[in-house]
Design an enzyme around this catalytic site. Structure first.
Site, PDB file in Angstrom:
ATOM      1  N   GLY A  57       0.921  -1.282   0.097  1.00  0.00           N
ATOM      2  CA  GLY A  57       0.070   0.031   0.114  1.00  0.00           C
ATOM      3  C   GLY A  57       0.758   1.225   0.156  1.00  0.00           C
ATOM      4  O   GLY A  57       0.354   2.424  -0.009  1.00  0.00           O
ATOM      5  N   HIS A  58       2.262   1.135   0.231  1.00  0.00           N
ATOM      6  CA  HIS A  58       3.106   2.387   0.314  1.00  0.00           C
ATOM      7  C   HIS A  58       4.068   2.184  -0.773  1.00  0.00           C
ATOM      8  O   HIS A  58       5.132   2.045  -0.462  1.00  0.00           O
ATOM      9  CB  HIS A  58       3.560   2.487   1.699  1.00  0.00           C
ATOM     10  CG  HIS A  58       4.082   3.779   1.933  1.00  0.00           C
ATOM     11  ND1 HIS A  58       5.405   4.149   1.696  1.00  0.00           N
ATOM     12  CD2 HIS A  58       3.562   4.834   2.674  1.00  0.00           C
ATOM     13  CE1 HIS A  58       5.696   5.394   2.032  1.00  0.00           C
ATOM     14  NE2 HIS A  58       4.184   5.711   2.560  1.00  0.00           N
ATOM     15  N   PHE A  59       4.017   2.465  -1.788  1.00  0.00           N
ATOM     16  CA  PHE A  59       2.965   2.786  -2.767  1.00  0.00           C
ATOM     17  C   PHE A  59       2.983   1.821  -3.827  1.00  0.00           C
ATOM     18  O   PHE A  59       4.145   1.367  -4.469  1.00  0.00           O
ATOM     19  CB  PHE A  59       2.784   4.113  -3.614  1.00  0.00           C
ATOM     20  CG  PHE A  59       2.876   5.236  -2.398  1.00  0.00           C
ATOM     21  CD1 PHE A  59       1.681   5.786  -1.721  1.00  0.00           C
ATOM     22  CD2 PHE A  59       4.091   6.001  -1.997  1.00  0.00           C
ATOM     23  CE1 PHE A  59       1.652   6.699  -0.703  1.00  0.00           C
ATOM     24  CE2 PHE A  59       4.099   6.968  -0.929  1.00  0.00           C
ATOM     25  CZ  PHE A  59       2.893   7.184  -0.331  1.00  0.00           C
ATOM     26  N   LEU A  64       8.135   2.713  -1.708  1.00  0.00           N
ATOM     27  CA  LEU A  64       9.029   3.610  -0.893  1.00  0.00           C
ATOM     28  C   LEU A  64       8.820   3.105   0.720  1.00  0.00           C
ATOM     29  O   LEU A  64       7.690   2.779   1.030  1.00  0.00           O
ATOM     30  CB  LEU A  64       8.547   5.190  -0.842  1.00  0.00           C
ATOM     31  CG  LEU A  64       8.541   5.836  -2.242  1.00  0.00           C
ATOM     32  CD1 LEU A  64       7.941   7.245  -1.953  1.00  0.00           C
ATOM     33  CD2 LEU A  64       9.876   5.794  -2.731  1.00  0.00           C
TER      34      LEU A  64
END
Length: 152
Positions: A57-59, A64
């Site tokens: 989810g990041h990203f 990152l």
């Protein structure tokens, strides 16, 4: 039971780190300690891989490492220092605060984070302050001061 260091340059294996810190997957963020002076300083490695859950989810389009996890990895190295203080009571030291943390460069999957922490102070045998830095390829990516508190 007293936790012994590896005789090889005061390094700590992942098994030894698990014996010192309460963190477990997916929150164990220190893979190996490559230099360690108990109660003074430590240098550790965190290998950042695309298989880590935060990258879902990041990203998804541009993964990152979240800054809070970089700071947490520095805090875990600081925790190794504080837990090895011979004159402090044994117990759970928790992350209690941060000062002057700055993020300089992104950390990406495939990077190797080199984390250096040095003890700055201990107060009343229950509060510690550590200076932490994280580097990738010799470049500073994050730095700041981390505070710890002993929980009864």
């Amino acid at each position: 039971m007293e936790k012994k260091l590896s005789s090889e340059n005061n390094q700590l294996s992942s098994e030894q780190i698990l014996g010192l810190l309460p963190h477990r997957y997916p929150f164990a963020l220190v893979d190996k300690v490559i230099e360690h002076i108990p109660g003074e300083r430590a240098v550790a490695i965190k290998n950042v891989t695309i298989n880590e859950p935060q990258f879902q989810g990041h990203f998804p389009e541009r993964p990152l490492m979240p800054g809070v996890l970089i700071v947490e990895s520095m805090a875990q190295v600081g925790g190794i220092i504080v837990t090895q203080m011979p004159d402090l009571p044994k117990g759970l030291f928790v992350f209690a605060g941060i000062n002057n943390v700055k993020f300089r460069k992104p950390v990406l999957p495939g990077d190797q984070l080199i984390i250096s922490c040095e003890l700055l102070s201990i107060k009343r045998q229950r509060f510690g302050k550590v200076k932490g830095e994280a580097h990738v390829d010799g470049k500073l990516v994050c730095a700041g001061e981390l505070m710890f508190s002993l929980v009864n």
